[in-house]
Motif scaffolding. Structure first.
Motif, PDB file in Angstrom:
ATOM      1  N   PHE A 192      31.986 -20.228 -30.029  1.00 16.91           N
ATOM      2  CA  PHE A 192      31.786 -19.803 -28.644  1.00 16.91           C
ATOM      3  C   PHE A 192      33.120 -19.482 -27.977  1.00 16.91           C
ATOM      4  CE2 PHE A 192      27.439 -21.964 -27.707  1.00 16.91           C
ATOM      5  CZ  PHE A 192      26.830 -21.001 -28.483  1.00 16.91           C
ATOM      6  N   PHE A 193      34.088 -20.356 -28.180  1.00 16.04           N
ATOM      7  CA  PHE A 193      35.367 -20.159 -27.508  1.00 16.04           C
ATOM      8  C   PHE A 193      36.165 -19.009 -28.122  1.00 16.04           C
ATOM      9  CE2 PHE A 193      34.511 -24.051 -25.292  1.00 16.04           C
ATOM     10  CZ  PHE A 193      35.187 -23.876 -24.097  1.00 16.04           C
ATOM     11  N   LYS A 194      35.914 -18.701 -29.371  1.00 16.13           N
ATOM     12  CA  LYS A 194      36.530 -17.510 -29.956  1.00 16.13           C
ATOM     13  C   LYS A 194      36.004 -16.258 -29.270  1.00 16.13           C
ATOM     14  CE  LYS A 194      37.681 -19.159 -34.614  1.00 16.13           C
ATOM     15  NZ  LYS A 194      37.342 -19.070 -36.066  1.00 16.13           N
ATOM     16  N   VAL A 195      34.706 -16.265 -28.965  1.00 15.18           N
ATOM     17  CA  VAL A 195      34.104 -15.142 -28.241  1.00 15.18           C
ATOM     18  C   VAL A 195      34.736 -15.009 -26.858  1.00 15.18           C
ATOM     19  CG1 VAL A 195      31.979 -14.314 -27.142  1.00 15.18           C
ATOM     20  CG2 VAL A 195      31.907 -15.221 -29.472  1.00 15.18           C
ATOM     21  N   VAL A 196      34.880 -16.142 -26.159  1.00 10.58           N
ATOM     22  CA  VAL A 196      35.469 -16.129 -24.818  1.00 10.58           C
ATOM     23  C   VAL A 196      36.902 -15.625 -24.857  1.00 10.58           C
ATOM     24  CG1 VAL A 196      36.189 -17.574 -22.876  1.00 10.58           C
ATOM     25  CG2 VAL A 196      33.982 -17.961 -23.955  1.00 10.58           C
ATOM     26  N   GLN A 197      37.639 -16.048 -25.875  1.00  8.85           N
ATOM     27  CA  GLN A 197      39.041 -15.649 -25.983  1.00  8.85           C
ATOM     28  C   GLN A 197      39.182 -14.181 -26.374  1.00  8.85           C
ATOM     29  OE1 GLN A 197      41.301 -17.734 -28.997  1.00  8.85           O
ATOM     30  NE2 GLN A 197      43.225 -17.356 -27.959  1.00  8.85           N
ATOM     31  N   PHE A 206      33.700 -17.566 -17.654  1.00  9.35           N
ATOM     32  CA  PHE A 206      33.029 -17.717 -18.933  1.00  9.35           C
ATOM     33  C   PHE A 206      33.441 -18.994 -19.649  1.00  9.35           C
ATOM     34  CE2 PHE A 206      31.556 -13.526 -18.247  1.00  9.35           C
ATOM     35  CZ  PHE A 206      30.385 -13.459 -18.987  1.00  9.35           C
ATOM     36  N   VAL A 207      34.656 -19.437 -19.429  1.00  7.62           N
ATOM     37  CA  VAL A 207      35.051 -20.742 -19.965  1.00  7.62           C
ATOM     38  C   VAL A 207      34.141 -21.820 -19.385  1.00  7.62           C
ATOM     39  CG1 VAL A 207      36.858 -22.503 -19.961  1.00  7.62           C
ATOM     40  CG2 VAL A 207      37.453 -20.124 -20.421  1.00  7.62           C
ATOM     41  N   ALA A 208      33.902 -21.742 -18.075  1.00  2.00           N
ATOM     42  CA  ALA A 208      33.026 -22.723 -17.417  1.00  2.00           C
ATOM     43  C   ALA A 208      31.601 -22.637 -17.954  1.00  2.00           C
ATOM     44  CB  ALA A 208      33.037 -22.494 -15.906  1.00  2.00           C
ATOM     45  N   ALA A 209      31.118 -21.412 -18.187  1.00  3.45           N
ATOM     46  CA  ALA A 209      29.754 -21.237 -18.700  1.00  3.45           C
ATOM     47  C   ALA A 209      29.613 -21.816 -20.103  1.00  3.45           C
ATOM     48  CB  ALA A 209      29.388 -19.753 -18.704  1.00  3.45           C
ATOM     49  N   VAL A 210      30.609 -21.577 -20.950  1.00  5.51           N
ATOM     50  CA  VAL A 210      30.564 -22.094 -22.321  1.00  5.51           C
ATOM     51  C   VAL A 210      30.724 -23.612 -22.329  1.00  5.51           C
ATOM     52  CG1 VAL A 210      31.773 -22.109 -24.536  1.00  5.51           C
ATOM     53  CG2 VAL A 210      31.318 -19.952 -23.389  1.00  5.51           C
ATOM     54  N   GLU A 211      31.585 -24.130 -21.464  1.00  2.31           N
ATOM     55  CA  GLU A 211      31.748 -25.585 -21.361  1.00  2.31           C
ATOM     56  C   GLU A 211      30.410 -26.243 -21.006  1.00  2.31           C
ATOM     57  OE1 GLU A 211      34.145 -27.543 -22.026  1.00  2.31           O
ATOM     58  OE2 GLU A 211      36.064 -26.527 -21.813  1.00  2.31           O
ATOM     59  N   LYS A 212      29.725 -25.672 -20.048  1.00  5.17           N
ATOM     60  CA  LYS A 212      28.435 -26.227 -19.630  1.00  5.17           C
ATOM     61  C   LYS A 212      27.413 -26.128 -20.758  1.00  5.17           C
ATOM     62  CE  LYS A 212      24.932 -25.917 -15.991  1.00  5.17           C
ATOM     63  NZ  LYS A 212      24.522 -25.216 -14.746  1.00  5.17           N
ATOM     64  N   THR A 213      27.424 -25.004 -21.470  1.00  5.65           N
ATOM     65  CA  THR A 213      26.505 -24.824 -22.596  1.00  5.65           C
ATOM     66  C   THR A 213      26.760 -25.864 -23.677  1.00  5.65           C
ATOM     67  OG1 THR A 213      26.358 -22.442 -22.181  1.00  5.65           O
ATOM     68  CG2 THR A 213      25.739 -23.211 -24.373  1.00  5.65           C
ATOM     69  N   CYS A 214      28.031 -26.071 -24.017  1.00  5.94           N
ATOM     70  CA  CYS A 214      28.382 -27.055 -25.050  1.00  5.94           C
ATOM     71  C   CYS A 214      27.950 -28.459 -24.640  1.00  5.94           C
ATOM     72  CB  CYS A 214      29.885 -27.026 -25.311  1.00  5.94           C
ATOM     73  SG  CYS A 214      30.468 -25.512 -26.106  1.00  5.94           S
ATOM     74  N   ARG A 215      28.185 -28.789 -23.395  1.00  2.77           N
ATOM     75  CA  ARG A 215      27.802 -30.120 -22.912  1.00  2.77           C
ATOM     76  C   ARG A 215      26.284 -30.312 -23.005  1.00  2.77           C
ATOM     77  NH1 ARG A 215      31.525 -32.843 -20.556  1.00  2.77           N
ATOM     78  NH2 ARG A 215      32.634 -30.933 -19.993  1.00  2.77           N
ATOM     79  N   ASN A 216      25.551 -29.256 -22.691  1.00  5.18           N
ATOM     80  CA  ASN A 216      24.087 -29.348 -22.731  1.00  5.18           C
ATOM     81  C   ASN A 216      23.565 -29.511 -24.150  1.00  5.18           C
ATOM     82  OD1 ASN A 216      23.669 -29.207 -19.981  1.00  5.18           O
ATOM     83  ND2 ASN A 216      23.470 -26.982 -19.942  1.00  5.18           N
ATOM     84  N   PHE A 217      24.045 -28.674 -25.079  1.00  6.54           N
ATOM     85  CA  PHE A 217      23.453 -28.742 -26.416  1.00  6.54           C
ATOM     86  C   PHE A 217      23.922 -29.969 -27.194  1.00  6.54           C
ATOM     87  CE2 PHE A 217      27.169 -26.159 -27.972  1.00  6.54           C
ATOM     88  CZ  PHE A 217      27.520 -26.916 -29.074  1.00  6.54           C
ATOM     89  N   ILE A 218      25.097 -30.507 -26.872  1.00  4.48           N
ATOM     90  CA  ILE A 218      25.550 -31.720 -27.559  1.00  4.48           C
ATOM     91  C   ILE A 218      24.747 -32.933 -27.106  1.00  4.48           C
ATOM     92  CG2 ILE A 218      27.485 -33.351 -27.725  1.00  4.48           C
ATOM     93  CD1 ILE A 218      29.351 -30.932 -27.882  1.00  4.48           C
ATOM     94  N   ASN A 219      24.395 -32.965 -25.832  1.00  2.00           N
ATOM     95  CA  ASN A 219      23.684 -34.127 -25.295  1.00  2.00           C
ATOM     96  C   ASN A 219      22.167 -33.971 -25.269  1.00  2.00           C
ATOM     97  OD1 ASN A 219      25.906 -36.011 -24.261  1.00  2.00           O
ATOM     98  ND2 ASN A 219      26.508 -34.062 -23.352  1.00  2.00           N
ATOM     99  N   ASN A 220      21.675 -32.736 -25.412  1.00  4.82           N
ATOM    100  CA  ASN A 220      20.236 -32.512 -25.249  1.00  4.82           C
ATOM    101  C   ASN A 220      19.630 -31.665 -26.362  1.00  4.82           C
ATOM    102  OD1 ASN A 220      20.066 -33.721 -22.475  1.00  4.82           O
ATOM    103  ND2 ASN A 220      21.454 -32.047 -22.008  1.00  4.82           N
TER     104      ASN A 220
END
Length: 350
Positions: A192-197, A206-220
């Motif tokens: 994901f972060f390679k895409v953002v970069q 987009f960094v914020a969007a990916v951070e939120k996505t990662c947090r969601n899928f890791i915990n849920n």
């Protein structure tokens, strides 16, 4: 006086016709034909020198050259090109006061009036992983305040289902195979972060969007749901760390630790990680299965930057007790060897 007479008697009666002629020239140029821009530049300069009021000719002029009859391009590259061409036109032979209202009009026609089709196209581009075109769309829409919020939401809604789908096949064995699970989610995060970069140049939205996505899928993701334990990801991260410290290679373990700390930053139930890490550290010390003492210290130092000081103190005390135990055992074995006494396998841990 002479300028006033020229304006009133000669120029004013011809103003509408001159303006219309200029607009026709501009329209001709928009059809990719060559025009004499010197004529338009001279007329515009005359408007300025004769000090026409803004509520007379200039607004009419601007409104006409940005008429809603302009073609609505479906290709975002063409839209961006239209912006650049019209900006260049202003800089070449129109007056600078035209630029701001011109851009505002173009933004209204090409972006604000087209937001729904743009958002639909954004979803399609992300679904097809056409990130280069999505990045271009993002750049275009980013001209308008608050439109980025919806694009961030689209990113989150698109990425999360894809991740959960990719994790589902390993969820069955994840509880017994922490390495596969943890490395999978960390690899997904890295992609994901390679895409953002690469495509968005680490844009903060987009960094914020990916951070939120990662947090969601890791915990849920499906694993915590199937295990009926929201802290299962945190537990598996601790088990993954335990495996590394038991038999990890000193060559790449530091990079692995960096990845673990990235995962630790995302997990919601940090207390679960801390509980399992403490328990497993105790077992490593008790059983003497530490691969590298330096690695244990390195990991504790990393946790020190994030965890509660009370917890870190407990880890450090446990680690120090383990070192004391090891020292005493080494001394005892040396004594037994020197005095030819059979080692009865005593292990000391305060």
């Amino acid at each position: 006086m002479a300028m006033g007479i020229w304006k009133l008697v000669f120029f004013e009666p011809l103003r509408s016709q001159l303006t219309l002629t200029c607009l026709q020239f501009i329209n001709t140029e928009r059809q990719n034909e060559i025009i004499d821009t010197r004529f338009i530049r001279a007329i515009v300069q005359s408007y300025v020198e004769l000090d026409f009021d803004e509520d007379s000719s200039v607004p009419y002029y601007i409104d006409q050259i940005t008429s809603s009859r302009l073609k609505i391009y479906k290709d975002n590259f063409e839209v961006e090109q239209r912006f650049q061409v019209d900006i260049h036109r202003v800089e070449s032979y129109l007056h600078s006061s035209t630029l701001a209202p011109l851009i505002k009009k173009l933004e209204q026609i090409f972006i604000l009036d087209q937001l729904e089709p743009i958002y639909t196209e954004a979803k399609t581009l992300l679904h097809n992983e056409n990130y280069s075109h999505f990045a271009f769309l993002f750049k275009l829409v980013g001209r308008i305040p608050n439109t980025i919020i919806e694009l961030k939401k689209i990113v989150e809604e698109n990425f999360c289902p894809k991740v959960i789908k990719s994790i589902t096949p390993i969820s069955v064995t994840a509880i017994d195979a922490s390495t596969n699970y943890v490395e999978s989610i960390l690899n997904i995060r890295e992609e994901f972060f390679k895409v953002v970069q690469e495509f968005f140049h680490n844009d903060e939205h987009f960094v914020a969007a990916v951070e939120k996505t990662c947090r969601n899928f890791i915990n849920n993701n499906v694993l915590p749901e199937s295990a009926d334990n929201a802290g299962k990801s945190a537990e598996l991260l601790a088990r993954y760390c335990d495996k590394l410290l038991r038999k990890g290679s000193e060559i790449d373990i530091e990079e692995k630790f960096n990845q673990i700390m990235i995962g630790f930053d995302y997990v919601k139930d940090k207390d679960v990680f801390e509980k399992f890490y403490y328990k497993m550290l105790f077992k490593r010390l008790l059983c003497g299965v530490r691969k590298y003492e330096y690695s244990e210290e390195s990991m504790i130092l990393r946790l020190k930057t994030i965890c509660d000081l009370t917890y870190i103190s407990k880890l450090q005390e446990l680690f120090q007790d383990g070192n004391i135990s090891k020292t005493l055992l080494d001394q005892y074995r040396l004594y037994c060897e020197k005095n030819k006494i059979n080692d009865i396998g005593i292990n000391i841990l305060n």
